[in-house]
Design an enzyme around this catalytic site. Structure first.
Site, short mmCIF file in Angstrom:
data_model
loop_
_atom_site.label_atom_id
_atom_site.label_comp_id
_atom_site.label_asym_id
_atom_site.label_seq_id
_atom_site.Cartn_x
_atom_site.Cartn_y
_atom_site.Cartn_z
N SER A 145 0.92 -0.93 -0.06
CA SER A 145 -0.17 0.11 0.12
C SER A 145 1.00 1.11 -0.07
O SER A 145 2.06 0.93 0.34
CB SER A 145 -0.97 0.17 1.09
OG SER A 145 -1.55 1.19 1.52
N TYR A 158 -1.89 0.31 10.64
CA TYR A 158 -2.01 -0.08 9.36
C TYR A 158 -0.64 0.27 8.61
O TYR A 158 -0.02 -0.47 7.98
CB TYR A 158 -3.23 0.52 8.59
CG TYR A 158 -3.17 0.03 7.15
CD1 TYR A 158 -3.47 -1.08 6.76
CD2 TYR A 158 -3.28 0.97 6.23
CE1 TYR A 158 -3.56 -1.67 5.50
CE2 TYR A 158 -3.73 0.64 4.91
CZ TYR A 158 -3.62 -1.00 4.47
OH TYR A 158 -3.92 -1.22 3.06
#
Length: 261
Positions: A145, A158
């Site tokens: 990501s 995250y």
């Protein structure tokens, strides 16, 4: 002159996709099947991957479904025994939980994100790496990501997990250079799927909708799947080390153009 996509060889035509029950994983499975791979769909939700395998098969592709929790090492090792060789591993299983600041974040959410995004990727990669090498032309894909390359407020857990996934891919590439296995990292930015934000916010649809509010065209799961398939089907000597993709409206993790209504 453009390079045509490479057809998978007989030894490398099996592609394993984790987290294939929805979103990017499901879209990637469809794309790889259309490109000529025999796709192996894994996820915890057996009914979802079985339905997708049926869909792909009915469309003329080849697909098999397995129920698999990537954080269960014993189950992953057992799954790996089903193969002598595979050509592609797409480590897509992962996800985000919560958007609390570091000071008040839930350690259990952090642990879950680390176990899924990092240890899950480690488990499957370790179990299948010998099979990839045995194919003579293997490819490991890590779907990380943009969170693995930059920080933002409310994303600590995250971000930490996706930084871990990025470092795993980068280190593995160094360690296996000279072997017939490529390591590709695909790092998507804002992708609008049915479940990502909804899961992150515990099913709160209002909070999930605000993530994409005013963004004209976030990336879709198929945008990312097409990118993964493109990278995988480059000629064997071409390694796409890292490919970052974002929607045009997103300049960084923290700068997004939102249209006024």
């Amino acid at each position: 002159m453009a390079t045509a996509p490479a057809a998978p060889s007989a030894a490398s035509r099996i592609a394993v996709v984790t987290g294939a029950s929805s979103g990017i994983g499901a879209a990637t499975a469809r794309r790889l099947a259309a490109a000529g791979y025999r796709v192996v769909l894994t996820a915890r939700r057996e009914d979802r991957v079985e339905a997708l395998a049926k869909e792909i098969t009915e469309a003329g592709g080849s697909a098999t479904a397995y129920r698999l929790d990537v954080t269960d090492r014993a189950a992953v090792d057992e799954f790996a025994t089903a193969f002598k060789t595979i050509g592609v591993l797409v480590n897509n299983a992962g996800g985000a939980l919560g958007a609390d600041p570091v000071a008040t974040g839930d350690p259990e959410d952090w642990r879950t994100m680390y176990e899924t995004n990092v240890l899950g990727t480690l488990n499957v990669t370790q179990a299948l790496l010998p099979k990839l090498e045995a194919s003579g032309d293997g490819t490991v894909v890590v779907v990380s990501s943009t969170a693995g390359h930059g920080t933002y407020e409310g994303g600590g857990g995250y971000v930490a997990a996706k930084h871990g996934a990025h470092v795993l891919a980068e280190t593995l590439r160094l360690e296996i250079v000279g072997k017939p296995v490529r390591v590709i990292e695909i790092a998507p930015g804002m992708v609008k799927t049915d479940e990502f934000a909804l899961t992150r916010f515990g099913g709160d649809r209002e909070k999930a909708a605000k993530v994409y509010e005013g963004v004209a065209e976030p990336l879709t799961a198929d945008d990312v799947a097409e990118t993964i398939t493109w990278a995988v089907t480059r000629p064997s000597h071409v390694n796409v080390d890292l490919l970052v993709l974002r929607p045009r409206a997103q300049a960084s993790n923290t700068k997004v153009h939102r249209e006024q209504r």
